[in-house]
Design a protein around this motif. Sequence first.
Motif, PDB file in Angstrom:
ATOM      1  N   GLY A  67       0.834  -1.203   0.000  1.00 41.49           N
ATOM      2  CA  GLY A  67       0.000   0.000   0.000  1.00 41.49           C
ATOM      3  C   GLY A  67       0.861   1.242   0.000  1.00 41.49           C
ATOM      4  N   GLY A  68       0.293   2.339   0.412  1.00 46.97           N
ATOM      5  CA  GLY A  68       1.013   3.602   0.387  1.00 46.97           C
ATOM      6  C   GLY A  68       0.630   4.423  -0.827  1.00 46.97           C
ATOM      7  N   THR A  69       1.487   5.371  -1.165  1.00 50.85           N
ATOM      8  CA  THR A  69       1.222   6.270  -2.275  1.00 50.85           C
ATOM      9  C   THR A  69       1.592   5.613  -3.597  1.00 50.85           C
ATOM     10  N   MET A  70       0.703   5.714  -4.546  1.00 49.81           N
ATOM     11  CA  MET A  70       0.950   5.131  -5.867  1.00 49.81           C
ATOM     12  C   MET A  70       2.045   5.910  -6.578  1.00 49.81           C
ATOM     13  N   PRO A  71       2.988   5.222  -7.255  1.00 48.09           N
ATOM     14  CA  PRO A  71       4.006   5.932  -8.041  1.00 48.09           C
ATOM     15  C   PRO A  71       3.352   6.875  -9.039  1.00 48.09           C
ATOM     16  N   LEU A  72       3.953   8.043  -9.236  1.00 49.47           N
ATOM     17  CA  LEU A  72       3.366   9.026 -10.142  1.00 49.47           C
ATOM     18  C   LEU A  72       3.283   8.458 -11.554  1.00 49.47           C
ATOM     19  N   LEU A  73       2.136   8.679 -12.185  1.00 46.47           N
ATOM     20  CA  LEU A  73       1.833   8.014 -13.453  1.00 46.47           C
ATOM     21  C   LEU A  73       2.760   8.440 -14.583  1.00 46.47           C
ATOM     22  N   TRP A  74       2.962   9.757 -14.734  1.00 42.55           N
ATOM     23  CA  TRP A  74       3.807  10.223 -15.838  1.00 42.55           C
ATOM     24  C   TRP A  74       5.240   9.707 -15.703  1.00 42.55           C
ATOM     25  N   PRO A  75       5.898   9.852 -14.565  1.00 41.02           N
ATOM     26  CA  PRO A  75       7.272   9.340 -14.449  1.00 41.02           C
ATOM     27  C   PRO A  75       7.389   7.846 -14.704  1.00 41.02           C
ATOM     28  N   ILE A  76       6.442   7.070 -14.188  1.00 41.26           N
ATOM     29  CA  ILE A  76       6.570   5.622 -14.379  1.00 41.26           C
ATOM     30  C   ILE A  76       6.308   5.246 -15.835  1.00 41.26           C
ATOM     31  N   SER A  77       5.467   6.006 -16.522  1.00 35.60           N
ATOM     32  CA  SER A  77       5.222   5.752 -17.943  1.00 35.60           C
ATOM     33  C   SER A  77       6.461   6.089 -18.769  1.00 35.60           C
ATOM     34  N   ILE A  78       7.086   7.239 -18.464  1.00 34.73           N
ATOM     35  CA  ILE A  78       8.289   7.640 -19.208  1.00 34.73           C
ATOM     36  C   ILE A  78       9.434   6.680 -18.920  1.00 34.73           C
ATOM     37  N   ALA A  79       9.544   6.212 -17.684  1.00 33.25           N
ATOM     38  CA  ALA A  79      10.585   5.236 -17.346  1.00 33.25           C
ATOM     39  C   ALA A  79      10.374   3.936 -18.112  1.00 33.25           C
ATOM     40  N   THR A  80       9.118   3.524 -18.264  1.00 25.66           N
ATOM     41  CA  THR A  80       8.818   2.303 -19.024  1.00 25.66           C
ATOM     42  C   THR A  80       9.193   2.475 -20.488  1.00 25.66           C
ATOM     43  N   VAL A  81       8.855   3.633 -21.059  1.00 30.22           N
ATOM     44  CA  VAL A  81       9.219   3.907 -22.444  1.00 30.22           C
ATOM     45  C   VAL A  81      10.744   3.918 -22.602  1.00 30.22           C
ATOM     46  N   SER A  82      11.450   4.536 -21.656  1.00 29.75           N
ATOM     47  CA  SER A  82      12.915   4.591 -21.720  1.00 29.75           C
ATOM     48  C   SER A  82      13.521   3.192 -21.671  1.00 29.75           C
ATOM     49  N   ALA A  83      13.001   2.345 -20.787  1.00 35.13           N
ATOM     50  CA  ALA A  83      13.513   0.972 -20.688  1.00 35.13           C
ATOM     51  C   ALA A  83      13.277   0.213 -21.991  1.00 35.13           C
ATOM     52  N   ALA A  84      12.091   0.405 -22.588  1.00 39.34           N
ATOM     53  CA  ALA A  84      11.775  -0.292 -23.836  1.00 39.34           C
ATOM     54  C   ALA A  84      12.677   0.181 -24.974  1.00 39.34           C
ATOM     55  N   VAL A  85      12.889   1.492 -25.053  1.00 38.29           N
ATOM     56  CA  VAL A  85      13.733   2.045 -26.114  1.00 38.29           C
ATOM     57  C   VAL A  85      15.174   1.554 -25.970  1.00 38.29           C
ATOM     58  N   LEU A  86      15.667   1.475 -24.747  1.00 40.29           N
ATOM     59  CA  LEU A  86      17.030   1.006 -24.521  1.00 40.29           C
ATOM     60  C   LEU A  86      17.181  -0.492 -24.807  1.00 40.29           C
ATOM     61  N   PHE A  87      16.133  -1.264 -24.542  1.00 41.27           N
ATOM     62  CA  PHE A  87      16.247  -2.719 -24.688  1.00 41.27           C
ATOM     63  C   PHE A  87      16.145  -3.162 -26.139  1.00 41.27           C
ATOM     64  N   ILE A  88      15.410  -2.399 -26.965  1.00 43.01           N
ATOM     65  CA  ILE A  88      15.274  -2.762 -28.376  1.00 43.01           C
ATOM     66  C   ILE A  88      16.646  -2.656 -29.038  1.00 43.01           C
TER      67      ILE A  88
END
Length: 482
Positions: A33-54
């Motif tokens: 529980g607790g505070t949910m991770p901020l949506l925009w940062p976690i979305s951009i981090a996911t995109v960054s990980a995907a771009v780096l892994f390709i």
Amino acid sequence: MKIRIASLSAERVTALLFAAVIVFSIGRWLLIGGTMPLLWPISIATVSAAVLFIPFRSQLGPHFMRVGFYVGMFAFFLSYPILSPDEVNPNISSETHSILGWALFLTVVGFELTYRLLARLKDKRLPMAAIKISRPQRSWLLAFVFLGMACWFFSVWDYANALNAPFSSVLLTMRGVVEGSQPAGQNYLAIVLGAGIFLAATAAALLLSSDGLPKRAAIFCWPVIVACAAVGFLGGSRAGFLYSFVPLAVVGWKKLSKLPFSFVVRALGALCAFASVVVIWSAMSAMRGADIRDYEGGIDDISPVMYAQGALDIYSMTAEVVDTFPAKIPYVQGESLLPLVFGLVPRPLWPDKPYPFGLYMNIVNGESLQARSASLAVGLTGEGYGNFGLFGACLWGAMLGLGCRFGDRYLARFDDKSPMRSLLGLMAAVWVSMIVRGGVPEMFYMGLQVIALPLALAAFLSPRWHRISISLRFSQSAHAQH
């Protein structure tokens, strides 16, 4: 299925680390529980990980500066809102979160577009042979070690003499006023010579990474690279310490790679190095501002958690930029690039030289040019936004992508096993990460001063310089015969 560890490039390893942090933060929120991770940062981090892994279709890898950009974006803009969302400034409105999210996303888009656009152009690969240090080159490197240390010593001695303060007090005071000193002007030549320690440490690291180095030389070189890291710590600058730590890290990595079970040993070594950097950053934050001999705090005051927000939460500072421009201050429309262009001009020669963008945020916080605590880190995205809004965030990312592509193209000229490639590559990655975090002109010139001498050393050791030397000797011999 057998996993090929060798296929995990630096970019893919970085992507997996990003993914681990994302999964950890979401899993912790769902289970505890607790505070949910901020949506925009976690979305951009996911995109960054995907771009780096390709897989990246380029023969220039590894892309040190590209990795440095994404590490900087993740560490200073995304990690804190993901791992500690309840610590982010609670006064940031939902509208500001949204605008800032778009700005960060467009910074990544601008960077990736220009980096990949240049990658589509035909690369003229100019490989350099692995540096196999000959006896004459070894003598030159040892001379550079002595020269670099002498230049650094002179810079500290000159500053101590100008302040009329003891050498030890100048050396052990972290970014504070030296006790008992007198006001003194800047000696720009001495400041430049102070970077000589990076020349000495780079030369020492190359010698230690080579085969057949005499024990006497090795005994002398080890203290030099340790001293470089110590000087970086005593400087009180987080960026300065990371630069100074690179030679020691490269030599340690090379030595560990020769041990049995090298992959496991190097992985443990990397974890220990990361933990050491975290602890040292915390110690610097606790001690700087005065002579470290006067530090009265205990081990409890050297807490990574205590100083994490000031070091990593650039997200909240950039939110202030979004709220400030253009509601309180009009967009500066490219004016902040002037310090980048004219940064090498000493201010005594041009008293009205434009100040970096961070000064605006000092003024917003109630400070002034004459009375300000420090230069505030607004970050690459913040500076771009303050110039042209969302378009500026994309443009600043694109300009950095352009520079990183040319930088990685240069680094690709070195042989994969060359220690010079590792030294310059890691310094360049730190350089880009610090540009992403801090004010662009300040961090650009700080890194340029550090990396310029190792670049000159790389040019001196290159086969092209060797061919020029041979041709000059041949011409002199032919002229003597005539």
